[in-house]
Motif scaffolding. Structure first.
Motif, PDB file in Angstrom:
ATOM      1  N   THR A   1       0.840  -1.195   0.000  1.00  0.00           N
ATOM      2  CA  THR A   1       0.000   0.000   0.000  1.00  0.00           C
ATOM      3  C   THR A   1       0.874   1.244   0.000  1.00  0.00           C
ATOM      4  O   THR A   1       2.000   1.243   0.507  1.00  0.00           O
ATOM      5  CB  THR A   1      -0.944   0.049   1.220  1.00  0.00           C
ATOM      6  OG1 THR A   1      -0.167   0.008   2.422  1.00  0.00           O
ATOM      7  CG2 THR A   1      -1.916  -1.115   1.194  1.00  0.00           C
ATOM      8  N   TYR A   2       0.334   2.279  -0.595  1.00  0.00           N
ATOM      9  CA  TYR A   2       1.007   3.579  -0.683  1.00  0.00           C
ATOM     10  C   TYR A   2       0.031   4.622  -0.164  1.00  0.00           C
ATOM     11  O   TYR A   2      -1.069   4.774  -0.704  1.00  0.00           O
ATOM     12  CB  TYR A   2       1.383   3.858  -2.138  1.00  0.00           C
ATOM     13  CG  TYR A   2       1.865   5.267  -2.424  1.00  0.00           C
ATOM     14  CD1 TYR A   2       3.035   5.754  -1.861  1.00  0.00           C
ATOM     15  CD2 TYR A   2       1.147   6.103  -3.294  1.00  0.00           C
ATOM     16  CE1 TYR A   2       3.487   7.040  -2.145  1.00  0.00           C
ATOM     17  CE2 TYR A   2       1.593   7.384  -3.586  1.00  0.00           C
ATOM     18  CZ  TYR A   2       2.762   7.849  -3.008  1.00  0.00           C
ATOM     19  OH  TYR A   2       3.200   9.116  -3.294  1.00  0.00           O
ATOM     20  N   ARG A   3       0.416   5.293   0.910  1.00  0.00           N
ATOM     21  CA  ARG A   3      -0.476   6.298   1.502  1.00  0.00           C
ATOM     22  C   ARG A   3      -0.226   7.638   0.835  1.00  0.00           C
ATOM     23  O   ARG A   3       0.889   8.173   0.868  1.00  0.00           O
ATOM     24  CB  ARG A   3      -0.265   6.401   3.006  1.00  0.00           C
ATOM     25  CG  ARG A   3      -1.332   7.253   3.694  1.00  0.00           C
ATOM     26  CD  ARG A   3      -1.334   7.043   5.192  1.00  0.00           C
ATOM     27  NE  ARG A   3      -2.408   7.794   5.841  1.00  0.00           N
ATOM     28  CZ  ARG A   3      -3.673   7.403   5.905  1.00  0.00           C
ATOM     29  NH1 ARG A   3      -4.035   6.255   5.375  1.00  0.00           N
ATOM     30  NH2 ARG A   3      -4.590   8.138   6.512  1.00  0.00           N
ATOM     31  N   TRP A   4      -1.273   8.167   0.237  1.00  0.00           N
ATOM     32  CA  TRP A   4      -1.161   9.412  -0.520  1.00  0.00           C
ATOM     33  C   TRP A   4      -2.311  10.338  -0.144  1.00  0.00           C
ATOM     34  O   TRP A   4      -3.484  10.023  -0.371  1.00  0.00           O
ATOM     35  CB  TRP A   4      -1.200   9.098  -2.023  1.00  0.00           C
ATOM     36  CG  TRP A   4      -1.034  10.286  -2.910  1.00  0.00           C
ATOM     37  CD1 TRP A   4       0.111  10.961  -3.191  1.00  0.00           C
ATOM     38  CD2 TRP A   4      -2.066  10.940  -3.672  1.00  0.00           C
ATOM     39  NE1 TRP A   4      -0.125  11.992  -4.071  1.00  0.00           N
ATOM     40  CE2 TRP A   4      -1.455  12.001  -4.388  1.00  0.00           C
ATOM     41  CE3 TRP A   4      -3.439  10.726  -3.833  1.00  0.00           C
ATOM     42  CZ2 TRP A   4      -2.180  12.844  -5.227  1.00  0.00           C
ATOM     43  CZ3 TRP A   4      -4.160  11.561  -4.661  1.00  0.00           C
ATOM     44  CH2 TRP A   4      -3.535  12.615  -5.358  1.00  0.00           C
ATOM     45  N   ARG A   5      -1.979  11.459   0.460  1.00  0.00           N
ATOM     46  CA  ARG A   5      -2.984  12.451   0.868  1.00  0.00           C
ATOM     47  C   ARG A   5      -4.115  11.820   1.677  1.00  0.00           C
ATOM     48  O   ARG A   5      -5.298  12.142   1.501  1.00  0.00           O
ATOM     49  CB  ARG A   5      -3.543  13.166  -0.361  1.00  0.00           C
ATOM     50  CG  ARG A   5      -2.478  13.914  -1.162  1.00  0.00           C
ATOM     51  CD  ARG A   5      -3.080  14.687  -2.314  1.00  0.00           C
ATOM     52  NE  ARG A   5      -2.037  15.318  -3.120  1.00  0.00           N
ATOM     53  CZ  ARG A   5      -2.263  16.063  -4.196  1.00  0.00           C
ATOM     54  NH1 ARG A   5      -3.500  16.291  -4.592  1.00  0.00           N
ATOM     55  NH2 ARG A   5      -1.262  16.583  -4.876  1.00  0.00           N
ATOM     56  N   GLY A   6      -3.742  10.901   2.550  1.00  0.00           N
ATOM     57  CA  GLY A   6      -4.723  10.250   3.406  1.00  0.00           C
ATOM     58  C   GLY A   6      -5.440   9.078   2.773  1.00  0.00           C
ATOM     59  O   GLY A   6      -6.281   8.443   3.417  1.00  0.00           O
ATOM     60  N   ILE A   7      -5.117   8.749   1.523  1.00  0.00           N
ATOM     61  CA  ILE A   7      -5.758   7.639   0.812  1.00  0.00           C
ATOM     62  C   ILE A   7      -4.800   6.454   0.762  1.00  0.00           C
ATOM     63  O   ILE A   7      -3.628   6.609   0.406  1.00  0.00           O
ATOM     64  CB  ILE A   7      -6.128   8.038  -0.631  1.00  0.00           C
ATOM     65  CG1 ILE A   7      -7.053   9.254  -0.633  1.00  0.00           C
ATOM     66  CG2 ILE A   7      -6.782   6.870  -1.367  1.00  0.00           C
ATOM     67  CD1 ILE A   7      -7.287   9.826  -2.024  1.00  0.00           C
ATOM     68  N   GLU A   8      -5.299   5.269   1.110  1.00  0.00           N
ATOM     69  CA  GLU A   8      -4.506   4.054   0.989  1.00  0.00           C
ATOM     70  C   GLU A   8      -4.683   3.494  -0.423  1.00  0.00           C
ATOM     71  O   GLU A   8      -5.755   3.013  -0.790  1.00  0.00           O
ATOM     72  CB  GLU A   8      -4.945   3.008   2.019  1.00  0.00           C
ATOM     73  CG  GLU A   8      -4.632   3.381   3.458  1.00  0.00           C
ATOM     74  CD  GLU A   8      -3.155   3.230   3.805  1.00  0.00           C
ATOM     75  OE1 GLU A   8      -2.428   2.574   3.025  1.00  0.00           O
ATOM     76  OE2 GLU A   8      -2.735   3.767   4.848  1.00  0.00           O
ATOM     77  N   ALA A   9      -3.627   3.590  -1.232  1.00  0.00           N
ATOM     78  CA  ALA A   9      -3.652   3.045  -2.587  1.00  0.00           C
ATOM     79  C   ALA A   9      -2.931   1.707  -2.588  1.00  0.00           C
ATOM     80  O   ALA A   9      -1.829   1.586  -2.032  1.00  0.00           O
ATOM     81  CB  ALA A   9      -2.987   4.009  -3.562  1.00  0.00           C
ATOM     82  N   THR A  10      -3.550   0.718  -3.198  1.00  0.00           N
ATOM     83  CA  THR A  10      -2.992  -0.630  -3.229  1.00  0.00           C
ATOM     84  C   THR A  10      -2.275  -0.884  -4.548  1.00  0.00           C
ATOM     85  O   THR A  10      -2.753  -0.475  -5.603  1.00  0.00           O
ATOM     86  CB  THR A  10      -4.117  -1.667  -3.043  1.00  0.00           C
ATOM     87  OG1 THR A  10      -4.753  -1.449  -1.776  1.00  0.00           O
ATOM     88  CG2 THR A  10      -3.569  -3.084  -3.070  1.00  0.00           C
TER      89      THR A  10
END
Length: 312
Positions: free
Chosen positions: A41-50
């Protein structure tokens, strides 16, 4: 008496819609990772992107970016990830609002996705080759202006999907009516119709598991928010793609299905001519040549990249 009857019918309709929407969400269940490799996962601007990583870390990085439509996800690249991982360190990401990534109720935009691609590439990868499909090709081109990409490979890229209609986004985001309309647009018949009309040249190549996965993806919590912006035409970038690509220093190759209808081959030829780009055409294919003809796509991709290495 008539008023009571009308009100009763209306309440019954609303109640049925709410119940139906909840049942569809429950039927979808959790979304499994369809790709070989390690999920991160990559946390970007509060969003967890998988995203999923496959291949040898010492090989060149390759970033795969799926197209935009209801049910979209990195599953689009499932037929080619394993082959690509033989030669590349592959990163297949679910964009925010899609797949196994979080889907917050944002007003999604082309600039948001371009910034995500830019930041993900800079933070997670090392000067990647970027393979992007359809509208996401515009996001990648936008990101390339300020990011070090080794190369762009754009599959049927476009910068124009629909006339801008913000009211469609507003309607689809409403809790009851919007969810009900979205569920109709994202039904299995609708998804199969999309694959049959715009995705595949040969309908017999459409895998029922692919339709099922897209349906499951399209019915995760919050799934309607990003497609609502897409349906409203508000994900289209505010630049001309040919002009943007012509100004880039990043080497770029276009890949097109010869029989593509949604973004026809003549658009690809015009784009290649205007921006002085290489154009690879795959026969008996439409919008998803990499999914319909994975062996041929990987063969062409390897040949194109090998030619670049030889020139250098």
């Amino acid at each position: 008496m008539k008023v009571r009857t009308v009100l009763g019918a209306a309440l019954g309709t609303i109640g049925g819609a709410v119940l139906g929407n909840r049942l569809l969400t429950r039927r979808a269940g959790d979304l499994a990772n369809p790709l070989v490799g390690i999920e991160r996962t990559y946390r970007w601007r509060g969003i967890e992107a998988t995203y999923t990583v496959a291949g040898d870390p010492t090989d060149p990085d390759m970033l795969l970016l799926h197209g935009i439509y209801a049910g979209a996800s990195s599953h689009e690249f499932e037929p080619i990830v394993e082959q690509l991982a033989e030669d590349y360190h592959v990163f297949a990401v679910d964009l925010p609002g899609f797949g196994r990534s979080e889907r917050p109720p944002l007003v999604y935009s082309s600039s948001l996705y371009a910034e995500f691609v830019r930041d993900f590439a800079a933070d997670v990868t090392d000067t990647p080759i970027v393979v992007a499909s359809s509208l996401t090709g515009s996001f990648a081109a936008d990101a390339a202006a300020e990011t070090d990409f080794e190369r762009l490979v754009l599959i049927c890229p476009t910068d124009e999907t629909a006339t801008e209609r913000p009211w469609v986004r507003t309607l689809l985001r409403t809790p009851i009516v919007g969810t009900t309309l979205y569920n109709l647009l994202a039904s299995k018949p609708s998804i199969r119709y999309f694959y049959n009309r715009d995705g595949y040249y040969d309908a017999d190549r459409i895998d029922p598991e692919e339709v099922q996965y897209a349906w499951d993806s399209a019915h995760q919590p919050g799934a309607r928010y990003a497609p609502a912006s897409f349906a409203a035409g508000t994900l289209d970038p505010d630049f001309d793609l040919a002009t943007e690509l012509a100004a880039l220093e990043t080497p770029t190759t276009l890949v097109w299905g010869r029989d593509a209808g949604l973004v026809p081959l003549r658009d690809g030829r015009d784009l290649a001519e205007a921006a002085a780009l290489e154009l690879v055409v795959i026969d008996y294919a439409t919008q998803l040549p990499h999914a319909e003809h994975p062996d041929k796509f990987v063969e062409y991709l390897r040949a194109e990249l090998l030619a670049v290495d030889t020139d250098e």
